[in-house]
Write a protein that holds these residues in place. Structure first.
Motif, PDB file in Angstrom:
ATOM      1  N   THR A 103     -63.975 -41.069  -8.313  1.00 52.57           N
ATOM      2  CA  THR A 103     -65.074 -42.274  -7.817  1.00 52.57           C
ATOM      3  C   THR A 103     -65.935 -42.478  -8.825  1.00 52.57           C
ATOM      4  O   THR A 103     -66.534 -43.327  -8.794  1.00 52.57           O
ATOM      5  N   ASN A 114     -65.988 -45.917 -10.766  1.00 53.26           N
ATOM      6  CA  ASN A 114     -66.620 -46.883  -9.822  1.00 53.26           C
ATOM      7  C   ASN A 114     -68.089 -47.019  -9.695  1.00 53.26           C
ATOM      8  O   ASN A 114     -68.839 -48.092  -9.927  1.00 53.26           O
ATOM      9  N   ASN A 117     -70.452 -50.099 -10.902  1.00 57.07           N
ATOM     10  CA  ASN A 117     -71.270 -50.673 -10.063  1.00 57.07           C
ATOM     11  C   ASN A 117     -72.762 -51.020 -10.464  1.00 57.07           C
ATOM     12  O   ASN A 117     -73.455 -51.912 -10.364  1.00 57.07           O
ATOM     13  N   ILE A 134     -62.212 -51.589 -14.854  1.00 58.73           N
ATOM     14  CA  ILE A 134     -62.709 -52.011 -13.800  1.00 58.73           C
ATOM     15  C   ILE A 134     -63.491 -53.383 -14.033  1.00 58.73           C
ATOM     16  O   ILE A 134     -63.421 -54.356 -13.318  1.00 58.73           O
ATOM     17  N   SER A 143     -62.731 -57.249 -12.789  1.00 55.62           N
ATOM     18  CA  SER A 143     -63.725 -57.871 -12.048  1.00 55.62           C
ATOM     19  C   SER A 143     -64.293 -59.094 -12.819  1.00 55.62           C
ATOM     20  O   SER A 143     -65.247 -59.787 -12.310  1.00 55.62           O
TER      21      SER A 143
END
Ligand SMILES: NC(=O)c1ccc[n+]([C@@H]2O[C@H](COP(=O)([O-])OP(=O)(O)OC[C@H]3O[C@@H](n4cnc5c(N)ncnc54)[C@H](O)[C@@H]3O)[C@@H](O)[C@H]2O)c1
Length: 418
Positions: free
Chosen positions: A301, A304, A308, A345, A349
């Motif tokens: 995790t 991510n 974020n 990521i 995005s």
């Protein structure tokens, strides 16, 4: 006593092993299937960055250490055969033994000659592998360990960035072995090292290595989970909190404390695959290792979580400067690097101004990941000046003070370093 030794696999572990035995006066043949790699070594250079190993190579190349072009001939002459090939993750997380088997295939026919030898597996292999996988593999070739030759495992504990010192000044030498003759030869080989020598059962030798790596991964995931909890509570000075934790004298100022520290997740070659392999092995034996399962999933995790944080303070038009690409400072190893995961990521995005700089690993990273849309910079100043947002992913000394030097830039310090 001076021995002859063949080492299969000249990566971080194999090349260090070969040169360490050369340093102790043994004659070492190094064999690798990667011709490009052996050419680099033959020319006196390292195929990866590793302080201290370069001068050892210069000292011993074509003296006590020679590159072998013929694995069988080298093994014929040798008293020891060290297997230091990779053991990557298989499809279900298990250790894939294909390189061990392919190395054995290269020299096994020689073992019928009856010369007393010890075959030593230094690659990291899960507990029970020598007994349940490798010995049966040899037996299929009508090779019976303990009769014609001995078989042992000898886990390696070195850290990349410190390979040479960790091996020459090892703090323990562990050999999993099941016959007396092999044990005596290994004791004699390692008598030139000052570390305590432990002869243990085959399964124990393998287990000790996983005990070590899964504990390190567990400490990191524990710290990462605590940092995520802190993030949900807000107004917690994560860096200060962990530094205060380390002042507990029960840590004894040890380097171990540095593993109880949050970051962007563990990466590199060993902790991810070894943790997965131990979990997969336990599962195959009918045991659900819940702690390891969570250690692995917390780690997964982290990219991510960091991405974020970046997205919270930026938008897709911003120029994002990734500081550090290797999995840790002092190394150019980019295998399983957190930077690659975070960059992927961001690219997925819709961020398409990704800049990157690593003091050692720019080229290796480019080769390993071939990610489109990254602009590489050659120094700290140019990437920092060009970026709107700085993301520190590898805690290189070189990045100390970027927050003070570029106070106007938005910053995410994934390593709680600054
Ligand atoms: N890198 C570390 O920090 C570290 C520390 C302790 C233990 N280990 C373990 O040691 C083993 C090797 O790790 P590494 O980092 O040195 O790997 P590496 O990928 O750097 O090197 C492995 C080498 O083996 C070679 N090879 C593959 N098949 C071969 C064959 N049949 N014959 C000869 N050479 C062959 C490859 O070409 C490669 O050069 C792994 O099991 C790893 O888990 C690694």
């Amino acid at each position: 006593m001076n021995y002859k030794i063949t080492v299969f696999g000249l990566g971080f572990v194999g090349l260090t092993t070969a040169l360490a035995f050369a340093e102790k006066g043994h004659k070492v043949y190094g064999f690798d299937v990667d011709i490009q790699r052996t050419e680099v070594i033959k020319n006196g250079s390292l195929p990866f960055a590793e302080p201290g190993l370069d001068s050892a190579l210069v000292r011993h190349l074509n003296k006590n250490f020679v590159i072998s072009n013929n694995a069988q001939l080298s093994v014929q002459e040798s008293d020891f055969v060290f297997l230091c090939v990779g053991t990557p993750s298989g499809e279900k997380g298990e250790a894939d033994l294909k390189y061990i088997y392919s190395a054995i295939d290269l020299f096994s026919s020689v073992l019928h000659d009856g010369k007393q030898r010890v075959i030593v597996i230094k690659s990291t292999i899960p507990p029970s592998t020598t007994k349940e996988r490798i010995i049966p593999y040899l037996e299929e070739k009508e090779l019976q360990p303990g009769v014609l030759f001995s078989i042992a495992n000898n886990p390696e504990f070195l850290r990349e960035g410190n390979c040479w010192d960790d091996m020459i000044n090892a703090d323990r030498i562990v050999c999993g072995i099941s016959d007396h003759r092999g044990e005596e030869m290994l004791r004699s080989l390692y008598s030139g090292f000052s570390a305590p020598f432990f002869a243990v059962s085959l399964n124990t030798g393998e287990f000790v290595k996983y005990l070590s790596n899964t504990l390190l991964a567990t400490m990191i995931s524990y710290a990462n989970e605590m940092s995520k909890i802190a993030d949900t509570i807000e107004d917690i000075q994560v860096k200060e909190a962990f530094k205060i934790l380390h002042l507990d004298r029960r840590w004894g100022n040890s380097n171990m404390a540095s593993y109880v520290y949050p970051g962007a997740g563990y990466g590199g070659y060993c902790l991810p695959k070894d943790t997965r392999a131990m979990y997969a092995l336990a599962q195959s034996k009918g045991f659900e290792a819940n702690m390891l399962k969570n250690v692995i999933s917390i780690n997964e995790t982290m990219p991510n979580f960091m991405a974020n944080k970046i997205m919270r303070i930026s938008d897709r038009k911003d120029k994002i400067g990734i500081l550090g690409l290797s999995f840790k400072p002092g190394s150019d190893d980019v295998r399983d690097s957190s930077s690659a995961k975070i960059i992927k990521i961001l690219l997925n995005s819709g961020y398409n101004h990704i800049f990157a700089f690593d003091p050692l690993a720019n080229e290796v990273f480019q080769e390993e990941y071939s990610l489109d849309g990254i602009t590489y910079y050659q120094d700290r100043q140019s990437i920092c000046e060009a970026s709107d947002v700085l993301v520190l992913v590898t805690a290189w000394d070189e990045f100390a003070g970027v927050d003070k030097d570029y106070p106007d830039k938005r910053l995410v310090d994934c390593r709680y370093y600054l």
